[in-house]
Design an enzyme around this catalytic site. Structure first.
Site, PDB file in Angstrom:
ATOM      1  N   ASP A 147       0.859  -1.177   0.000  1.00 42.05           N
ATOM      2  CA  ASP A 147       0.000   0.000   0.000  1.00 42.05           C
ATOM      3  C   ASP A 147       0.900   1.233   0.000  1.00 42.05           C
ATOM      4  OD1 ASP A 147      -3.025   0.957   0.644  1.00 42.05           O
ATOM      5  OD2 ASP A 147      -1.569   2.281   1.633  1.00 42.05           O
ATOM      6  N   ASN A 204      -1.891  12.871  -4.189  1.00 47.48           N
ATOM      7  CA  ASN A 204      -2.929  13.342  -5.111  1.00 47.48           C
ATOM      8  C   ASN A 204      -3.309  14.788  -4.828  1.00 47.48           C
ATOM      9  OD1 ASN A 204      -3.440  11.297  -6.955  1.00 47.48           O
ATOM     10  ND2 ASN A 204      -4.819  10.201  -5.587  1.00 47.48           N
ATOM     11  N   HIS A 207      -4.207  14.298  -9.796  1.00 49.21           N
ATOM     12  CA  HIS A 207      -4.358  12.888 -10.173  1.00 49.21           C
ATOM     13  C   HIS A 207      -3.320  12.453 -11.204  1.00 49.21           C
ATOM     14  CE1 HIS A 207      -7.924  11.996  -7.835  1.00 49.21           C
ATOM     15  NE2 HIS A 207      -8.464  13.136  -8.237  1.00 49.21           N
ATOM     16  N   ASP A 238      -1.032   9.273 -10.747  1.00 46.19           N
ATOM     17  CA  ASP A 238      -0.890   8.222 -11.762  1.00 46.19           C
ATOM     18  C   ASP A 238       0.577   7.956 -12.080  1.00 46.19           C
ATOM     19  OD1 ASP A 238      -3.609   7.990 -11.869  1.00 46.19           O
ATOM     20  OD2 ASP A 238      -3.852   9.090 -13.753  1.00 46.19           O
ATOM     21  N   GLU A 263      -4.410   2.272  -4.647  1.00 44.18           N
ATOM     22  CA  GLU A 263      -2.958   2.315  -4.466  1.00 44.18           C
ATOM     23  C   GLU A 263      -2.435   1.038  -3.836  1.00 44.18           C
ATOM     24  OE1 GLU A 263      -4.750   4.509  -0.869  1.00 44.18           O
ATOM     25  OE2 GLU A 263      -5.204   4.216  -2.985  1.00 44.18           O
TER      26      GLU A 263
END
Length: 383
Positions: free
Chosen positions: A261, A269, A274, A278, A305
Site C-alpha cells: 500500500d 494526489n 491525479h 498516476d 494504491e
C-alpha cells in the site's frame, strides 16, 4: 471452340475484377471502422493494387507497357504490402527496404523481358517463380514468427499461400513442356485456370486476413479485460483467476502473498493532482518489476494504491526478505513528474503458508499490512 474459350476467359476476367473491387472496398470500409489497425489499412491498399493490376493486364492483352510494367509493378507492390502488413500484424519488425529491394529486382526482370521478349513459357515460369518467392516469405512469417495467440489464423492464411505456391509450381512445370507452344487449346485452358484460381485465392486470402484480424481483436479484448490500463499489470479479477491455478500446482509447498500500500497516497494526489498520482502508481509498478521477480510470480494492481504480489513456492523467511528489499528499493527511487521528484514509501503485509486458498493468504497479508500502517508506515509486517 476458340470463340467460346475467349469469351470464357473474358467473362472470368470481368468476374475477377468485380470480386477484386468488392473485397478491396470491404477492407477499405472495415479500415474506416477499425482505424487503429495499421495492417488492415495496408491490406486494403494491397487488394486495390491487385484489382488495378488485373484491370491493366486485362485491358492490355498485347503485353505492352501497360500490362508488362504497370501491371507487374502493381502486383509486386501488392505483394510487398501484404508482407509488410503481415509483419506489422504479428509484431515482427520489418523495414520497407527489404520488400522494396525485391520489388525493384522483379521490375528489372520485367523491363528486360519487355525489351527482349523471351519465349512465353519462360516468361510464365519466371512469373510463377516471383509469386513463389512472395508466398514463401509470407508463409515463413506466418508459421515461424506469429505469436501463440495468433497461430490458428496465421496457419490458415499460410495454407492459402502454400496452395498458391503449389499452383504456380504446377503451372510453371506445364508451361516449360517442350510441346506447349503447339497446343493453343492447352494455353487457353491454362489462362482460364489462372483466372479461376486467382478469384478463388483472392476469396480465401480475404478470409484468412479477416480471421487474423478477428483473432487479434479477441486477444486484445481479453487482454484489456485482464490488464490494468494504467500500470499494465494484471487487474484484480485476472490475478485471482490465475492464482487459483498457480497455487494449486504448488500444493504442499508454501506460497507467499505480499500486499503493498503506497503510504499517504491521498496527500500525493492533493499536492500533485491525479496526473501526479498516476505517475507515482506507474513508477511503483516499474520499480517492482525492475528488481526481477521470482519465476511464476503474479503481480497485480489490487485496487487503488494497493498492489499484490503472489509468489508460489516461497517460504516465510524468503518472503519477508523479498518484501524488505522491495520496500527499500521503492524508498530509494522517487518518481519523476513535471520536472520534479516525488518521494514516496510503501508499507507491506506478508503472509507465507502452504494453504492454497488464495483468499486466505490475501486476508492474512491484509491484516499484516494494517499493522504495518498503524505502526508508522514504510515497514514490513508478517502474518
Amino acid at each position: 471452340m476458340d470463340g467460346v474459350s475467349g469469351l470464357d476467359v473474358h467473362t472470368l476476367g470481368v468476374i475477377g475484377l468485380a470480386v477484386g473491387v468488392t473485397i478491396a472496398l470491404s477492407f477499405t470500409l472495415l479500415s474506416l471502422v477499425l482505424r487503429g489497425m495499421l495492417a488492415l489499412h495496408i491490406w486494403a491498399a494491397a487488394f486495390w493494387m491487385l484489382t488495378a493490376a488485373g484491370l491493366a493486364e486485362g485491358y492490355d492483352e498485347k503485353s505492352t507497357f501497360l500490362s508488362a510494367i504497370v501491371g507487374s509493378a502493381l502486383i509486386a507492390l501488392a505483394n510487398g504490402a501484404m508482407v509488410l502488413g503481415i509483419a506489422i500484424h504479428i509484431g515482427q519488425p520489418l523495414r520497407w527496404r527489404w520488400p522494396a529491394l525485391v520489388i525493384t529486382l522483379f521490375l528489372a526482370i520485367q523491363v528486360s523481358f519487355l525489351l527482349a521478349p523471351p519465349p512465353q513459357a519462360v516468361e510464365a515460369a519466371v512469373f510463377g517463380g516471383k509469386s513463389i518467392v512472395w508466398d514463401a516469405w509470407m508463409v515463413w512469417l506466418l508459421l515461424f514468427r506469429a505469436p501463440r495467440e495468433l497461430r490458428t489464423s496465421a496457419a490458415f492464411t499460410a495454407m492459402i499461400f502454400i496452395i498458391d505456391a503449389l499452383f504456380y509450381l504446377a503451372r510453371g512445370a506445364v508451361s516449360l513442356h517442350p510441346e506447349m507452344d503447339s497446343h493453343a487449346l492447352l494455353a487457353t485452358v491454362l489462362t482460364a485456370s489462372n483466372y479461376l484460381f486467382g478469384i478463388l485465392c483472392t476469396f480465401l486470402l480475404s478470409t484468412g486476413f479477416t480471421l487474423m484480424l478477428a483473432q487479434r481483436l479477441v486477444h486484445d479484448l481479453r487482454r484489456a479485460a485482464e490488464v490494468d490500463g494504467l500500470t499494465g499489470l494484471l487487474n484484480r479479477s485476472a490475478l485471482l483467476r490465475e492464482s487459483n491455478r498457480q497455487l494449486a500446482s504448488g500444493r504442499g509447498y508454501p506460497n507467499a502473498a505480499l500486499l503493498f500500500d503506497l503510504d499517504n497516497f491521498k496527500a500525493i494526489n492533493d499536492r500533485w493532482g491525479h496526473a501526479g498520482g498516476d505517475a507515482v502508481l506507474k513508477h511503483f509498478a516499474e520499480v517492482i518489476r525492475s528488481v526481477g521477480l521470482p519465476a511464476h510470480s503474479l503481480f497485480s494492481r489490487y485496487g487503488g494504491e494497493e498492489f499484490l504480489l503472489l509468489v508460489p513456492g516461497m517460504d516465510p523467511r524468503d518472503a519477508a526478505g523479498l518484501a524488505e528489499a522491495l520496500r527499500l528499493r521503492v524508498a530509494e527511487a522517487p518518481a519523476s513528474y513535471s520536472d520534479a521528484s516525488i518521494a514516496f514509501t510503501t508499507s507491506v503485509g506478508v503472509c507465507a503458508s502452504s494453504d492454497t486458498r488464495v483468499h486466505q493468504l490475501i486476508q492474512a497479508a491484509d491484516e499484516a499490512l494494517y499493522r504495518a500502517k498503524n505502526a508508522g508506515r514504510n515497514r514490513v509486517e508478517t502474518a
